[in-house]
Design an enzyme around this catalytic site. Structure first.
Site, PDB file in Angstrom:
ATOM      1  N   LYS A 206       0.891  -1.241  -0.018  1.00  0.00           N
ATOM      2  CA  LYS A 206      -0.071   0.180   0.049  1.00  0.00           C
ATOM      3  C   LYS A 206       0.985   1.167   0.190  1.00  0.00           C
ATOM      4  O   LYS A 206       2.290   1.267   0.317  1.00  0.00           O
ATOM      5  CB  LYS A 206      -0.978  -0.137   1.202  1.00  0.00           C
ATOM      6  CG  LYS A 206      -2.156  -0.981   0.918  1.00  0.00           C
ATOM      7  CD  LYS A 206      -3.045  -0.820   1.987  1.00  0.00           C
ATOM      8  CE  LYS A 206      -4.426  -1.902   1.334  1.00  0.00           C
ATOM      9  NZ  LYS A 206      -5.246  -2.019   2.292  1.00  0.00           N
ATOM     10  N   ARG A 240      -4.073 -10.156   4.626  1.00  0.00           N
ATOM     11  CA  ARG A 240      -4.330 -10.320   3.304  1.00  0.00           C
ATOM     12  C   ARG A 240      -2.925  -9.719   2.371  1.00  0.00           C
ATOM     13  O   ARG A 240      -2.708  -8.669   2.515  1.00  0.00           O
ATOM     14  CB  ARG A 240      -5.504  -9.157   3.105  1.00  0.00           C
ATOM     15  CG  ARG A 240      -5.991  -9.177   1.896  1.00  0.00           C
ATOM     16  CD  ARG A 240      -7.211  -8.177   1.532  1.00  0.00           C
ATOM     17  NE  ARG A 240      -7.834  -7.929   0.206  1.00  0.00           N
ATOM     18  CZ  ARG A 240      -7.235  -7.472  -0.880  1.00  0.00           C
ATOM     19  NH1 ARG A 240      -6.242  -6.737  -0.486  1.00  0.00           N
ATOM     20  NH2 ARG A 240      -7.673  -7.461  -1.939  1.00  0.00           N
TER      21      ARG A 240
HETATM   22  N1  HH2 Z   1      -7.512  -3.575   0.686  1.00  0.00           N
HETATM   23  C1  HH2 Z   1      -7.850  -3.655  -0.511  1.00  0.00           C
HETATM   24  C2  HH2 Z   1      -9.004  -4.296  -1.130  1.00  0.00           C
HETATM   25  N2  HH2 Z   1      -9.446  -5.134  -0.253  1.00  0.00           N
HETATM   26  N3  HH2 Z   1      -9.966  -5.969   1.880  1.00  0.00           N
HETATM   27  C3  HH2 Z   1      -9.817  -6.091   3.170  1.00  0.00           C
HETATM   28  N4  HH2 Z   1     -10.351  -6.690   4.171  1.00  0.00           N
HETATM   29  N5  HH2 Z   1      -8.755  -5.116   3.818  1.00  0.00           N
HETATM   30  C4  HH2 Z   1      -7.915  -4.582   2.954  1.00  0.00           C
HETATM   31  O1  HH2 Z   1      -6.939  -3.897   3.491  1.00  0.00           O
HETATM   32  C5  HH2 Z   1      -8.042  -4.172   1.405  1.00  0.00           C
HETATM   33  C6  HH2 Z   1      -9.482  -5.032   0.947  1.00  0.00           C
HETATM   34  C7  HH2 Z   1      -6.738  -2.966  -1.536  1.00  0.00           C
HETATM   35  O2  HH2 Z   1      -5.720  -3.518  -2.254  1.00  0.00           O
HETATM   36  P1  HH2 Z   1      -5.711  -4.398  -3.390  1.00  0.00           P
HETATM   37  O3  HH2 Z   1      -6.530  -5.408  -3.714  1.00  0.00           O
HETATM   38  O4  HH2 Z   1      -4.306  -4.563  -3.570  1.00  0.00           O
HETATM   39  O5  HH2 Z   1      -6.039  -3.008  -4.516  1.00  0.00           O
HETATM   40  P2  HH2 Z   1      -7.238  -2.947  -5.528  1.00  0.00           P
HETATM   41  O6  HH2 Z   1      -8.170  -2.539  -4.501  1.00  0.00           O
HETATM   42  O7  HH2 Z   1      -6.777  -1.714  -6.147  1.00  0.00           O
HETATM   43  O8  HH2 Z   1      -7.773  -3.969  -6.300  1.00  0.00           O
END
Ligand code: HH2
Length: 263
Positions: A206, A240
């Site tokens: 992040k 995660r």
């Molecule tokens: N962060 C993201 C997405 N889903 N779910 C939970 N429970 N906690 C988190 O911190 C979280 C989440 C964002 O990360 P990422 O999937 O890498 O990015 P994107 O939303 O751009 O796909």
């Protein structure tokens, strides 16, 4: 928890829609690398992103759904969505967890759908929407306010019929938070765990590591591992992550040291 993003625009390792063959290969690799659960997402929630209509999320999820309906998923599946119709389709195909960054606030049908399927839910703290959440977030006492919100959402989930042992809480690192807020919440993981539910932490690659270390997204693995272990040491139950193999190694070493020190 390994991340499988079927999105064209994610922060890291998004891929767009996957065919069933590729989805299966990715899930098998994730299982071999040490994930206990695969969190599939068809909607980016990075800061500034717009919602993706349920139909388009389901189109992107087609290959994963095919694998699940064939009973071929090599590990339990979680669905990362704020849409109850998307969750419903994935739960009907066997998903065991709904990971909703709005904690059931975006779609009033979400928590009842999870309850109907006796699924687990991950309730995440966020303010506003992904488009607006990073516009000058302010708190008097970030830890107290996040704990209060999560306790309220856990009560809402229970009121909708979700069993208490199916609830996980997540402070939402990077969701309406400055760097200082993120660090304060990670340091206070034990206070969140004291609410009585397992805590899930998502820090993987992040932007807090961009701010703290000046690193681009492809250089944020060491920072992500350090933050994940710091959260585990304070009582987090689930991490995660995008980098399953590296994270599983780090967790195994940490756990072996913990065990060697146990009375
Ligand atoms: N962060 C993201 C997405 N889903 N779910 C939970 N429970 N906690 C988190 O911190 C979280 C989440 C964002 O990360 P990422 O999937 O890498 O990015 P994107 O939303 O751009 O796909």
């Amino acid at each position: 928890m390994g991340v499988l993003n079927v999105t064209p625009d994610s922060l890291w390792m998004g891929s767009g829609a996957l065919g069933a063959d590729t989805a299966l290969l990715r899930m098998e690799q994730m299982a071999r690398d040490g994930a206990a659960i695969c969190d599939v997402g068809a909607e980016s929630t990075r800061p500034g992103s717009d919602p993706v209509p349920p139909d388009e999320q389901l189109r992107r999820l087609g290959g994963v759904l095919e694998v699940m309906r064939a009973g071929a998923a090599p590990l339990p599946v979680s669905i990362d969505t704020s849409s109850a119709s998307v969750a419903e389709a994935m739960l009907s195909a066997g998903a065991v967890l709904v990971n909703d960054v709005t904690a059931g606030r975006a779609d009033p049908s979400m928590l009842p759908a999870a309850a109907r399927h006796d699924a687990a839910v991950c309730l995440v703290h966020m303010r506003g929407t992904p488009r607006t959440m990073q516009d000058d977030p302010r708190y008097e006492d970030v830890v107290a306010e996040v704990c209060e919100h999560l306790a309220e959402r856990a009560d809402a989930a229970r009121a909708a019929g979700v069993r208490p042992e199916r609830i996980l809480l997540d402070p939402g690192i990077g969701f309406a938070k400055t760097l200082a807020h993120n660090l304060a919440l990670l340091a206070a993981t034990d206070r969140i765990a004291a609410l009585g539910y397992p805590v899930l932490i998502g820090v993987s690659r992040k932007s807090m590591f961009g701010l703290l270390l000046g690193r681009d997204v492809d250089e944020r693995l060491p920072g992500s591992l350090a933050a994940g272990l710091a959260a585990l040491a304070r009582g987090a139950a689930v991490l995660r992550v995008h980098d399953v193999r590296e994270s599983a190694d780090a967790v195994r070493v940490w756990a072996a040291i913990q065990e060697a020190g146990a009375p």
